[in-house]
Each structure stands twice: as C-alpha cells, then as structure tokens.
Design an enzyme around this catalytic site. Sequence first.
Site, mmCIF file in Angstrom:
data_model
loop_
_atom_site.group_PDB
_atom_site.id
_atom_site.type_symbol
_atom_site.label_atom_id
_atom_site.label_comp_id
_atom_site.label_asym_id
_atom_site.label_seq_id
_atom_site.Cartn_x
_atom_site.Cartn_y
_atom_site.Cartn_z
ATOM 1 C CE LYS A 116 -4.061 -2.050 2.256
ATOM 2 N NZ LYS A 116 -3.551 -3.406 2.437
ATOM 3 C CD GLU A 200 -4.618 5.271 4.254
ATOM 4 O OE1 GLU A 200 -4.174 4.922 3.150
ATOM 5 O OE2 GLU A 200 -5.792 5.063 4.618
ATOM 6 C CG HIS A 235 -11.549 -1.780 9.422
ATOM 7 N ND1 HIS A 235 -11.856 -0.432 9.294
ATOM 8 C CD2 HIS A 235 -10.960 -1.915 10.644
ATOM 9 C CE1 HIS A 235 -11.450 0.205 10.380
ATOM 10 N NE2 HIS A 235 -10.916 -0.657 11.207
ATOM 11 N NE ARG A 297 -8.238 -9.725 -3.792
ATOM 12 C CZ ARG A 297 -9.322 -9.192 -3.260
ATOM 13 N NH1 ARG A 297 -10.477 -9.277 -3.900
ATOM 14 N NH2 ARG A 297 -9.290 -8.566 -2.103
#
Length: 666
Positions: A116, A200, A235, A297
């Site tokens: 990421k 973040e 999440h 994917r």
Amino acid sequence: MFNSVLIANRGEIAVRVMHTAKVMGLKTIAVFSEADRDALHVALADEAYCIGPAPANESYLKADAILEVAKQSGAEAIHPGYGFLSENAAFAEACEKAGVIFIGPPASAIRAMGLKDAAKALMEKAGVPVVPGYHGEDQDAGLLAKEAKRIGYPVLIKAVAGGGGKGMRRVDAPEDFEKALKSAQREAASAFGDERVLIEKFVTQPRHVEIQVFADGQGDAVYLFERDCSLQRRHQKVIEEAPAPGMPEEMRKAMGEAAVKAAKAIGYKGAGTIEFIADASEGLQPGRFFFMEMNTRLQVEHPVTEMITATDLVEWQLRVAAGEKLPLRQSELEINGHAIEARLYAEDPAKQFFPSTGTLHRLRLPEEDEFVRIDTGVREGDAVSMFYDPMIAKLIVWDASRDAALRRMKAALEEVEIAGLKSNAAFLARVAGHAAFRAGDIDTGFIDRHLTDLVPPPATPEPHVIALAALHEVHVRGAQLRARDAASPWTANDGWELGGARAENVPLLFGGEALGVTVQASGKGWRVHYGEHTLYAEGSLSDDGALQAVVDGRRVRASAIELNGGFVLMRRGVAYEFTRPNPLDVDFGEEAGGEGILAPMPGKIIQVLTEAGKSVRKGDALIVLEAMKMEQTLQAPGEGVVASVNVSAGDQVEGGAVLLTFEDKE
C-alpha cells in the site's frame, strides 16, 4: 482460447468460476484440502486433486503443489479466484515459467499495487488523489507514533500488504496507539507474512466507493462504474450495492477516469478494483475522494457490477487472458437498474459477530430468477470449519430502482433458513429494512451507529412464535403416538376428553428458561396459553418440517428441524432455538471450579495478558485468540481475581476449552 482451467481456490468463488468456464466449454480442474474433500466445488469440477491438510498454508497457499496439479492434469490456465494466491506476484511468475496462463494481471502490476505504501506513492506520481498519511519504510514504533500525532487523530493503522480489514486498527487517542500498533502488526504478520504498516488520516464520515476497471493488455482500459461498500463491520464489507446511492454523474466520471489512469500507470491487464475513500460529510462531491488501494483481482462483490451492466466479468477475464480484446468499449457500457449484495456469514451478531462453526443441518436459500442470484460454495449437510472464511453464501438482488431492490433483498433474506450454527441472516434483513439505510444515509460507521436497532438485546420470542412452537410440539407428539399404534383411538392426539378438553403442559425452554406454555384442544386447533396471552392456532406439519398455520386468524408459515435435544423454528430469516427439559439433567456445579473464560471456538492463543493472582475489572483484555483468520480479544466479564491461567501463547485450543479461571467469590 485455451481448453482447460484450474481454479486455485475453494468455496463460492471456485463454484462461480466453474459456472462460466463450463458455459464456455472449458474443462474445469479443482484443488482441495483434506477438509474440503466433499466440498461443492470438488463435486462440480471435471477433475479434482487433493493438495494437502486443512490449514491454508499447507494446501491452498502452496504454489508448488498447485503447479504440480496443473502439470498432472494438463491445465492450460490457472484462475486464482480471490484471496489465497490471487495477488501473489511470485505465483504469477511461477505460472508463466511453467508455461501456464495466469488469469490475472502481470506480476509487475501485482507488485506495484501489492504494497500500500508503494502504491500510494505511485498514484501520487500519476496524479491520482491519495489520503494524507505516512507511507515510509521506517517502522520504528516511536516514529510511527510521532507521525500519527503529526497527521492528527483519529488515524488508521493499516497493514502494508493484504486487505480485508486484517492488520487494520482505528486509533482515536495517542495513549491507545502503542497497543493498537502491536495488535495490527501481529495480525498482519500472521495473515500476510509482513508486519509493516502505514498510517492514514481517518475520514470521519467516509464512504467506501470502488471502481471496477478492466484492461486487455493491448492498451485499452475501461471502468464498469462504481460499487458502494460503505456498510462495513470491523473494516470488512457486509452489504455492497451498485451504483452508489447519491452519486453525481460528474463525480462518477471523475472517479472512473482516475481509476483507468491508475490501471494504465502500471500496465494493467484483466479485472481490478480501485478503492477510494470519499468524504461524505457534505454529500458526495467531485474532488473529495482519495485513492486507498487497488485489488489486483476479481472482487467478492463483483456480481452487483455484473447485474447492472449485463456482463460476465469471469468471461471477460478468461477472454482477456487468452489474448482477446475487451468485449465492450467505454461508450458501450451503461448502468441499468440497481443491484445489492448481502454476505451471509456463519456468525453470531448477538455475541459481537463472533464466527460460528458447525454443520449446516438446514440450509434453504431463495430460488434464483432474473431478480435474485445466489453464489455459494456449500450445501445442506456441509460443515463450516475453523480453517476458512465463514461465508455461507452471497445473496444478490436486482431491480429497476434502489427502493425496489431493497424491498426485494429484505424479502429474500426472510426466506433464508439456517440451522446447526448461527448466522447473520436476520441482522442483514434488519439492515435492508432500516429507515436510514433506505434513505441512503450511510457511511462506514453505519452499523456501529445503529447497532441497537440492528442487533436488539436477546428477548423471548413474540407470542405468535411461541404459538407456532407449541403447535409444532403438538404435531410431533401426535406423530410419535401414531407411530406406536396408528389404529388405536388413544393415539388420535385431538385433545378429546369426556367432560371437555383440559389444558396440557408443553414443556419448552428458550435460552435455558422454562416458558410455561399450555395447550387446550378447541375445534380443529388448539388454544395456546403463554403468560397473559391466549392464542388460537391450527395447522399442519409436513415431513420436511414445513409448518403451515393460522394463528389468531393470521396465516403464517415457518419451518422446523429437530436438533440438539430440541428443535429450531425458522421464520422470516430468524432462527429460534427451543429445547425440551431432560429429567435426567443434574447440575453438578460450575466447570473448572468457578467462573472462567472459555474458548468460544477452536483457535490459536496469540497473547496472554494476565496471570494467576491478578485482580481484573470488567472489560479488561485477558487473552487474544486467533480464529478464522481474525484476532479476538477475550475480556473479563466482571471484577475478580484470576485463579489460574491454563494456556500459553502459541497453544492451539478447542472450542469450549477453559482458558483461565477466577477465584470463587465468598
């Protein structure tokens, strides 16, 4: 086009890929672990090969074993599904080296988006907006804490590798950062073999909106519009829909073009999803969305895109992998209607959504038609084990509008019958019918905000449900009597007595408590007495457990199955577990010398946070257990003193095992 495809996965995605492959006339080859020997995807495949024991790292994650099956079977291509090896660049390269087509993007694209931090740096360079945060290589705990303070709380700690909410923690205050960091790192290392994280800024009213992209490797790429995946728990996505509610056309175009730009920046090929976080504090607006990550994917929620675009994304994958161009250009793609997907899980919402294992003694799902689609990898009689994701099925509906689709989804969920383990069917039905959800007032905090409505406190069933349970017992008792001597008038079970019918006790327990139900024959049915309620019920019970009844003039349907010394009554998506008292039951006192902490299911002890002799308060974290790919923190039920700790970090434990005990209160 190649002639055969090996599906390097299991469950509903393996079944899904096989369906399209068979329609296209391709030979299908399955792989399976020892735990999946009798699984649905194995039964449906043209050929199937065992690749190892139940744990995924000894079977579905063993690239060499899968490639050996490809060699033995003559498979020309491998479809990785999602999860497992689907985003493993080394596996994609190994397929190419072995001369097998990998149905997915090139390894370079997987690597570009697999981490990421690197992906965000790449997207910044490509001009795609990203969430403010720290994506550096230095993983010193002190530096990470300093960066979190610089970004400003609340923040998200996220695993650099992987996804699905694993290795992700929200932190609201500096004093909570160190504990959350360690937990995220442990979970990331366990799930992905990489404990690195990034930090973040947490958007306080976030909408999770993702764009489906497709590229053919010949320079062309398109976007198939957006999916809203904001309805999440821990999440992890719960309900997804397409298109996103309230999405302005200008923003849809901006996000779609940004997603295509991201795909082209890494030389993408095949199906991919660009995930964005949109700041919805003032509604969806162009310029207020940020790149979060790319999934290289097919996504779990791809069916909603298929239903609004009338496409088969697996067919697109197979054709692009075979070297064909994209079937449609951007100008030929359009949105038709609205689709919603609900993930039906084996879990117990009343116990903080803890995963549930066991046998699906009853599994009845709605019939499929042009409006309803079911993607599943299990059948009635199959087991949901501790080794894999606890998904039972994906229920997908389509209709001309969002309102109509929501009504159809709620009705479909109320047809679900599951017994043998806990499920979230009733929870999903409540979500679909919730006023705020229907109004489109959603963000990633929706479930937590409305938890009391969606998971109401346990309560005794409504009187009409008790009446149905009593009617079921009357019919079961009658069947038992007739089985002894069908010709005898004494087995008629019609309640007839000289001088009038008397009230009879129906011994039923719910939640361990006696209900005190009695019945009295009346006409063709029975008067059911329960507390202050008296209801009239009549009906029939079929051999398969279907209960057709009229309760106080109201025609109702239910279903029942005998299970665990009682029966499960299923009505409108809710499963009610009734038991019958056993006169031989004796209370021998509490197990393990008093109150303790039991393992809620089989798993691995990750951390022990207490010791014998230590005083604890209600809510204190005592043991961290990893089960079904997620960490669960077991907490103290109240104030007390730990008497003994029976496990250590690294121990594998069975469900119900006594992990620790408390001293008896005087």
